[in-house]
Design an enzyme around this catalytic site. Structure first.
Site, PDB file in Angstrom:
ATOM      1  N   ARG A  14       0.836  -1.209   0.000  1.00  0.00           N
ATOM      2  CA  ARG A  14       0.000   0.000   0.000  1.00  0.00           C
ATOM      3  C   ARG A  14       0.876   1.266   0.000  1.00  0.00           C
ATOM      4  O   ARG A  14       0.931   1.994  -0.985  1.00  0.00           O
ATOM      5  CB  ARG A  14      -0.956  -0.026   1.214  1.00  0.00           C
ATOM      6  CG  ARG A  14      -2.061   1.011   1.189  1.00  0.00           C
ATOM      7  CD  ARG A  14      -1.648   2.395   1.615  1.00  0.00           C
ATOM      8  NE  ARG A  14      -1.027   2.451   2.925  1.00  0.00           N
ATOM      9  CZ  ARG A  14      -0.428   3.523   3.400  1.00  0.00           C
ATOM     10  NH1 ARG A  14      -0.347   4.642   2.679  1.00  0.00           N
ATOM     11  NH2 ARG A  14       0.132   3.511   4.606  1.00  0.00           N
ATOM     12  N   HIS A 206       5.562   4.455  12.509  1.00  0.00           N
ATOM     13  CA  HIS A 206       5.544   4.390  11.029  1.00  0.00           C
ATOM     14  C   HIS A 206       6.532   5.446  10.556  1.00  0.00           C
ATOM     15  O   HIS A 206       6.174   6.603  10.346  1.00  0.00           O
ATOM     16  CB  HIS A 206       4.110   4.667  10.570  1.00  0.00           C
ATOM     17  CG  HIS A 206       3.882   4.702   9.088  1.00  0.00           C
ATOM     18  ND1 HIS A 206       3.209   3.709   8.409  1.00  0.00           N
ATOM     19  CD2 HIS A 206       4.202   5.620   8.155  1.00  0.00           C
ATOM     20  CE1 HIS A 206       3.126   4.014   7.121  1.00  0.00           C
ATOM     21  NE2 HIS A 206       3.721   5.178   6.943  1.00  0.00           N
ATOM     22  N   CYS A 239       4.139   9.226   0.031  1.00  0.00           N
ATOM     23  CA  CYS A 239       2.741   9.595  -0.088  1.00  0.00           C
ATOM     24  C   CYS A 239       2.653  10.618  -1.206  1.00  0.00           C
ATOM     25  O   CYS A 239       3.412  11.589  -1.221  1.00  0.00           O
ATOM     26  CB  CYS A 239       2.236  10.188   1.224  1.00  0.00           C
ATOM     27  SG  CYS A 239       0.591  10.893   1.074  1.00  0.00           S
TER      28      CYS A 239
HETATM   29  P1  HMG Z   1     -13.109  14.312  -2.246  1.00  0.00           P
HETATM   30  O1  HMG Z   1     -12.796  14.710  -3.658  1.00  0.00           O
HETATM   31  O2  HMG Z   1     -13.307  15.386  -1.247  1.00  0.00           O
HETATM   32  O3  HMG Z   1     -14.301  13.266  -2.146  1.00  0.00           O
HETATM   33  O4  HMG Z   1     -11.912  13.383  -1.766  1.00  0.00           O
HETATM   34  P2  HMG Z   1     -15.749  13.215  -2.731  1.00  0.00           P
HETATM   35  O5  HMG Z   1     -16.550  12.482  -1.704  1.00  0.00           O
HETATM   36  O6  HMG Z   1     -16.190  14.581  -3.175  1.00  0.00           O
HETATM   37  O7  HMG Z   1     -15.583  12.266  -4.004  1.00  0.00           O
HETATM   38  C1  HMG Z   1     -14.890  12.652  -5.167  1.00  0.00           C
HETATM   39  C2  HMG Z   1     -14.920  11.490  -6.160  1.00  0.00           C
HETATM   40  O8  HMG Z   1     -14.180  10.382  -5.629  1.00  0.00           O
HETATM   41  C3  HMG Z   1     -16.317  10.959  -6.425  1.00  0.00           C
HETATM   42  O9  HMG Z   1     -16.306  10.430  -7.735  1.00  0.00           O
HETATM   43  C4  HMG Z   1     -16.435   9.810  -5.443  1.00  0.00           C
HETATM   44  O10 HMG Z   1     -17.362   8.827  -5.839  1.00  0.00           O
HETATM   45  C5  HMG Z   1     -15.038   9.254  -5.454  1.00  0.00           C
HETATM   46  P3  HMG Z   1     -17.044  11.218  -8.931  1.00  0.00           P
HETATM   47  O11 HMG Z   1     -18.462  11.384  -8.488  1.00  0.00           O
HETATM   48  O12 HMG Z   1     -16.306  12.536  -9.063  1.00  0.00           O
HETATM   49  O13 HMG Z   1     -16.841  10.306 -10.096  1.00  0.00           O
HETATM   50  N1  HMG Z   1     -14.686   8.616  -4.185  1.00  0.00           N
HETATM   51  C6  HMG Z   1     -14.221   7.363  -4.077  1.00  0.00           C
HETATM   52  N2  HMG Z   1     -13.970   6.409  -4.996  1.00  0.00           N
HETATM   53  C7  HMG Z   1     -13.496   5.233  -4.520  1.00  0.00           C
HETATM   54  N3  HMG Z   1     -13.256   4.981  -3.211  1.00  0.00           N
HETATM   55  C8  HMG Z   1     -13.487   5.911  -2.280  1.00  0.00           C
HETATM   56  C9  HMG Z   1     -13.990   7.165  -2.703  1.00  0.00           C
HETATM   57  N4  HMG Z   1     -14.342   8.286  -2.051  1.00  0.00           N
HETATM   58  C10 HMG Z   1     -14.758   9.164  -2.959  1.00  0.00           C
HETATM   59  N5  HMG Z   1     -13.247   5.665  -1.002  1.00  0.00           N
HETATM   60  C11 HMG Z   1     -11.122  11.529  -0.469  1.00  0.00           C
HETATM   61  C12 HMG Z   1     -11.882  12.841  -0.464  1.00  0.00           C
HETATM   62  C13 HMG Z   1     -10.835  11.144   0.969  1.00  0.00           C
HETATM   63  C14 HMG Z   1     -11.972  10.473  -1.154  1.00  0.00           C
HETATM   64  C15 HMG Z   1      -9.804  11.745  -1.264  1.00  0.00           C
HETATM   65  O14 HMG Z   1      -9.153  12.865  -0.755  1.00  0.00           O
HETATM   66  C16 HMG Z   1      -8.879  10.563  -1.206  1.00  0.00           C
HETATM   67  O15 HMG Z   1      -9.175   9.507  -1.747  1.00  0.00           O
HETATM   68  N6  HMG Z   1      -7.717  10.733  -0.532  1.00  0.00           N
HETATM   69  C17 HMG Z   1      -6.792   9.643  -0.312  1.00  0.00           C
HETATM   70  C18 HMG Z   1      -5.384  10.117  -0.417  1.00  0.00           C
HETATM   71  C19 HMG Z   1      -4.459   8.979  -0.132  1.00  0.00           C
HETATM   72  O16 HMG Z   1      -4.779   7.823  -0.337  1.00  0.00           O
HETATM   73  N7  HMG Z   1      -3.237   9.313   0.353  1.00  0.00           N
HETATM   74  C20 HMG Z   1      -2.261   8.304   0.656  1.00  0.00           C
HETATM   75  C21 HMG Z   1      -2.586   7.481   1.846  1.00  0.00           C
HETATM   76  S1  HMG Z   1      -2.233   8.303   3.394  1.00  0.00           S
HETATM   77  C22 HMG Z   1      -0.537   8.062   3.637  1.00  0.00           C
HETATM   78  O17 HMG Z   1       0.141   7.588   2.754  1.00  0.00           O
HETATM   79  C23 HMG Z   1       0.039   8.382   4.983  1.00  0.00           C
HETATM   80  C24 HMG Z   1       0.322   7.113   5.822  1.00  0.00           C
HETATM   81  O18 HMG Z   1       1.199   6.235   5.150  1.00  0.00           O
HETATM   82  C25 HMG Z   1       0.937   7.519   7.162  1.00  0.00           C
HETATM   83  C26 HMG Z   1       2.140   8.459   7.000  1.00  0.00           C
HETATM   84  O19 HMG Z   1       3.123   8.082   6.357  1.00  0.00           O
HETATM   85  O20 HMG Z   1       1.998   9.581   7.493  1.00  0.00           O
HETATM   86  C27 HMG Z   1      -0.967   6.342   6.124  1.00  0.00           C
HETATM   87 MG    MG Z   2       3.344   6.364   5.086  1.00  0.00          MG
END
Ligand code: HMG
Ligand code: MG
Length: 290
Positions: A14, A206, A239
């Site tokens: 992931r 992490h 990320c």
């Molecule tokens: P948004 O644009 O505010 O959400 O994003 P929305 O609800 O307005 O939806 C926008 C579109 O996305 C819509 O599609 C939804 O259906 C779709 P459209 O109508 O435009 O065709 N959608 C989804 N599709 C599939 N699965 C879903 C989903 N939700 C909405 N779950 C949202 C808000 C949270 C969805 C967005 O910002 C997002 O997906 N962010 C994720 C970012 C991410 O994955 N970052 C990396 C992981 S975190 C990380 O790496 C840190 C970590 O490792 C710890 C560290 O190192 O610090 C964990």
């Molecule tokens: Mg991370």
């Protein structure tokens, strides 16, 4: 589990693959997870159910979950930022889901498009539904030491969101040094505040390894009683919304250090090398980063 046991929580499929520039074919992700399943790991974060517009690399989350050979005793986890993600994860039979927040307002906006307070409101129904469905719930806090947009982050907001995630029912909260700026000193400053009010066994480390300090941070965290650390095979990771975030702590480096110090991990080093070699030889683009 003995007193001497340290849990290694593999996040490579992931945290690692989400950051690849090119799309890694689903069957290669599945093959990697299947190899990791043979190593003795008890936790593998397989994918994330996030918006494919935001993170195209994770668009095949359902296919990955459906394609892996589940090994008994292994918890297969996925990130779920909202109800849509949770529902999809539950359909695929994820054993554990994770909600992920941030101690930095700017990073929260950039990564999940809402404020910290809004994120907690959004997570509440996700947490409730996950627990009602009988899957375990993990939390992440990003930017526990520093933020790519705001610089140094104080320990108090980290403690507050960590406690809020525990209050939502997370069994464990993983402390993300998202851009790998932690040092023994800053990790100790953080844990002085957190471990004062939160039990160490509810926390995981992490540590991204941007400046080569992740192992030292693990040492510090061990001295505060933490016994679970996230790492990524091959040191993959980053990320997309954290410019400058380099790889996660390499699983093999972590296990080598833990074993040399006499900690039990239950992991088979030869099999970890097989999984890492698979990355190097098969996953296009990844080889250059190793
Ligand atoms: P948004 O644009 O505010 O959400 O994003 P929305 O609800 O307005 O939806 C926008 C579109 O996305 C819509 O599609 C939804 O259906 C779709 P459209 O109508 O435009 O065709 N959608 C989804 N599709 C599939 N699965 C879903 C989903 N939700 C909405 N779950 C949202 C808000 C949270 C969805 C967005 O910002 C997002 O997906 N962010 C994720 C970012 C991410 O994955 N970052 C990396 C992981 S975190 C990380 O790496 C840190 C970590 O490792 C710890 C560290 O190192 O610090 C964990
Ligand atoms: Mg991370």
């Amino acid at each position: 589990m003995t007193e001497n046991h340290v849990t290694v929580y593999e996040v490579g499929p992931r945290d690692g693959l989400q950051n690849e520039a090119g799309i890694v074919p689903t069957k290669q992700k599945i093959a990697l997870i299947d190899l990791l399943s043979e190593t003795g790991l008890r936790y593998i974060e397989a994918t994330s159910f996030v918006s494919p517009k935001w993170v195209p690399q994770m668009a095949d989350a359902a296919e990955v979950m459906a394609g892996i050979a589940r090994k008994s005793g292994v918890t297969y986890a996925a990130l779920t930022p909202n109800m849509k993600g949770l529902e999809a994860a539950l359909e695929t039979g994820a054993d554990e889901v994770a909600i992920f927040g941030s101690a930095s307002e700017s990073f929260s906006q950039k990564n999940i498009n809402c404020t910290i307070a809004e994120s907690l409101e959004r997570f509440a129904p996700v947490a409730k539904a996950a627990l009602a469905a009988g899957v375990s719930l993990r939390g992440y806090v990003s930017c526990v030491i520093a933020c790519p947009y705001e610089g140094t982050i104080a320990p108090e907001p980290v403690r507050d969101i960590t406690q809020a995630l525990l209050d939502l029912g997370c069994g464990q909260v993983s402390l993300g040094d998202t851009i790998g700026k932690g040092t023994s000193e800053s990790a100790a400053n953080l844990l002085d505040v957190l471990v004062g009010t939160i039990k160490a066994d509810l926390l995981a480390g992490h540590f991204h390894d941007t400046d080569g300090t992740a192992l030292a941070n693990v040492e510090t965290a061990l001295s505060y009683g933490l016994r679970c650390f996230d790492s990524a095979i091959g040191g993959l990771g980053g990320c997309p919304y954290a410019p400058g975030a380099k790889g996660n702590l390499s699983t093999i480096s972590l296990v080598e250090m833990l074993q040399a110090e006499g900690w039990e991990t239950g992991l088979d080093m030869d099999k970890l090398h097989v999984a890492e070699a698979y990355l190097q030889t098969n996953i296009a683009g990844v080889a250059d980063a190793l």
